[in-house]
Write an enzyme that holds these catalytic residues in place. Structure first.
Site, PDB file in Angstrom:
ATOM      1  CB  ILE A  18      -0.941  -0.019   1.223  1.00 16.56           C
ATOM      2  CG1 ILE A  18      -2.019  -1.097   1.039  1.00 16.56           C
ATOM      3  CG2 ILE A  18      -1.569   1.344   1.464  1.00 16.56           C
ATOM      4  CD1 ILE A  18      -2.847  -1.361   2.284  1.00 16.56           C
ATOM      5  CG  ASN A  90       1.177   2.462   4.788  1.00 19.19           C
ATOM      6  OD1 ASN A  90       0.051   1.985   4.854  1.00 19.19           O
ATOM      7  ND2 ASN A  90       2.161   1.874   4.122  1.00 19.19           N
ATOM      8  CB  SER A 145      -6.842  -2.647  10.129  1.00 15.12           C
ATOM      9  OG  SER A 145      -7.261  -3.970   9.837  1.00 15.12           O
ATOM     10  CE1 TYR A 158      -2.243  -4.770  11.842  1.00 15.44           C
ATOM     11  CE2 TYR A 158      -4.545  -5.436  11.675  1.00 15.44           C
ATOM     12  CZ  TYR A 158      -3.425  -4.822  11.128  1.00 15.44           C
ATOM     13  OH  TYR A 158      -3.495  -4.240   9.885  1.00 15.44           O
ATOM     14  CE  LYS A 162      -2.943  -1.178  11.689  1.00 14.64           C
ATOM     15  NZ  LYS A 162      -2.192  -0.096  11.007  1.00 14.64           N
ATOM     16  CB  ILE A 191      -5.103  -4.836   0.421  1.00 20.06           C
ATOM     17  CG1 ILE A 191      -6.182  -3.904   0.997  1.00 20.06           C
ATOM     18  CG2 ILE A 191      -4.493  -4.262  -0.851  1.00 20.06           C
ATOM     19  CD1 ILE A 191      -7.356  -3.642   0.084  1.00 20.06           C
TER      20      ILE A 191
END
Length: 268
Positions: A18, A90, A145, A158, A162, A191
């Site tokens: 990304i 990012n 996310s 995680y 996020k 993705i």
């Protein structure tokens, strides 16, 4: 073309996936871009490729777990191009071997992910905002996310970090909006970056596809184009928001795929 002409962008985690897509698209739309990544060779290669095509880009090493490294990346951007008006936070880590359920999660891994996934967003913004204030405004874009909105059996840290990114995005927007600094986030679903394709078995990809509203997976450019939009003046009245770009995976009642199969079986 030229949707971000004369803007200066720092993209963290910009050497692949990304981040690489966003770096390329921002440069091709007129921005001067600094690609910051732990993989400095990849960052240099990406910047050199853009320069060969006639765009303005540079590379710098970044350890998103180290405050001084983040500050250095911001300062390098300003030294190279005179200002900083776009920051794409990012960098993000996950570890399926250690980031487990609440009872079994490795607590050192919890601390590492909080530091890299969440604190790096705070620090990147902290170091960038004074330069944006001097420039008369700017755009901060954070990679969140869908794990920040929907829970799972693993990746507790995680998901928590996020979710923190989503809320921090709102706080930055509230605190610095009067300085014409906008803060928005993007929450990707699955993705299929090259890394995701290498690491995610085909069977798992098929499970995601089963529950997507759309009949295909996302690609890095699907997020990169959203970054360009949020960096550009096209989104000048948008702040504190999180764009959920996930193929409609979380859109419907989760039973719908199995319900459709059941209905189809009745019609045979």
């Amino acid at each position: 073309m030229n949707r971000v002409q004369n803007k200066v962008a720092l993209v963290t985690g910009g050497a692949s996936g990304i981040g690489l897509s966003a770096s390329n698209l921002l440069a091709k739309e007129g921005a001067k871009v600094v690609i910051a990544d732990f993989n400095i060779d990849g960052a240099k290669e990406a910047a050199e490729a853009l320069v060969k095509e006639g765009y303005e880009a540079s590379a710098i090493f970044l350890d998103a777990g180290d405050a001084k490294s983040i500050e250095d990346a911001v300062n390098f951007t300003v030294e190279q191009y005179g200002t900083l008006t776009v920051l794409f936070n990012n960098v993000g880590l996950t570890n399926l071997q250690k980031d487990l359920d609440v009872l079994n999660i490795d607590l050192d891994e919890w601390d590492r992910l909080v530091n890299v996934n969440l604190k790096s967003v705070l620090l990147g913004s902290r170091f960038a905002i004074p330069h944006m204030q001097k420039a008369g405004g700017g755009s901060i874009i954070n990679t969140a996310s869908m794990a920040g909105f929907a829970s799972d059996q693993l990746r507790t840290a995680y998901g928590a970090t996020k979710a923190g990114v989503v809320n921090m995005t709102k706080y930055i927007a509230t605190q610095y909006g009067k300085d014409k600094i906008r803060s928005n986030a993007i929450a990707p679903g699955l993705i299929l970056t090259p890394a995701a394709e290498r690491n995610m078995p085909k069977e798992m990809q098929d499970i995601f596809m089963k529950f997507n509203a759309l009949p295909y997976h996302g690609e890095a450019d699907d997020i990169g184009h959203a970054v360009v939009f949020l960096a550009s003046d096209e989104s000048k009245f948008m702040t504190g928001q999180t764009l959920q770009i996930e193929g409609g995976h979380y859109l419907a009642n989760p039973t719908i795929a199995d319900t459709n199969n059941w209905i189809a079986s009745l019609q045979k």
